[in-house]
Design an enzyme around this catalytic site. Structure first.
Site, PDB file in Angstrom:
ATOM      1  CG  HIS A  64      43.476  38.966  38.835  1.00  0.00           C
ATOM      2  ND1 HIS A  64      44.096  38.389  37.753  1.00  0.00           N
ATOM      3  CD2 HIS A  64      42.161  39.052  38.506  1.00  0.00           C
ATOM      4  CE1 HIS A  64      43.208  38.135  36.819  1.00  0.00           C
ATOM      5  NE2 HIS A  64      42.024  38.546  37.242  1.00  0.00           N
ATOM      6  CD  GLU A  66      47.453  36.456  41.392  1.00  0.00           C
ATOM      7  OE1 GLU A  66      47.540  35.449  40.676  1.00  0.00           O
ATOM      8  OE2 GLU A  66      46.433  37.171  41.420  1.00  0.00           O
ATOM      9  CB  CYS A  90      46.413  36.274  34.736  1.00  0.00           C
ATOM     10  SG  CYS A  90      46.505  37.970  35.358  1.00  0.00           S
ATOM     11  CB  CYS A  93      48.931  38.746  38.362  1.00  0.00           C
ATOM     12  SG  CYS A  93      47.302  39.413  38.787  1.00  0.00           S
TER      13      CYS A  93
END
Length: 146
Positions: A64, A66, A90, A93
């Site tokens: 992801h 992040e 999420c 993360c």
């Protein structure tokens, strides 16, 4: 937020392009990231599918935005920094955000609001003292010809 959205445009994901930008307390850019496969994992060799079993969908392979922004940081500490991200983080993360010392998350979309992963992320942010706020659009536009 504009930098986050620009970073997200680098993603090869045909469904969800997410970008993140980490800034210092005085708003200097520290790092950026977007959702994609790890280095050395070709976009042609791994699936972008959203459906199917774990090994035949993107979910087992994609990093992801992040986490990529955190991993891309080459400086000292991210303690006290802010994260601008185009989609609310999420739960996985959220763990990395908390552990890295980021104290504020500014997000644009919260399209998964109320899902278990989203709820878990918010619970962890609340417990760890990480502030999260929805980005307030200014009405400014950015146009780039490529």
């Amino acid at each position: 937020m504009g930098i986050s959205k620009l970073a997200g445009m680098r993603s090869k994901d045909p469904n969800t392009q997410v970008g993140a930008c980490i800034v210092s307390e005085d708003n200097n850019i520290l790092s950026m990231g977007y959702n994609g496969f790890p280095k050395g994992c070709s976009d042609d060799d791994f699936p972008w599918d959203r459906e199917g079993d774990m090994l035949h969908s993107k979910y087992a392979y994609v990093t992801h935005s992040e986490l990529n922004a955190i991993l891309n940081f080459r400086g000292g500490s991210l303690e006290g920094s802010k994260l601008y991200v185009s989609l609310f983080p999420c739960n996985e993360c959220a763990k990395a955000i908390i552990q890295s010392g980021i104290k504020t998350v500014i997000y644009d979309s919260d399209k998964y609001n109320g899902t278990p992963g989203n709820t878990a992320a918010k619970r962890m942010f609340d417990a760890a003292g990480v502030t999260y706020v929805k980005y307030e659009h200014t009405g400014r536009t950015l146009s780039i010809d490529v």
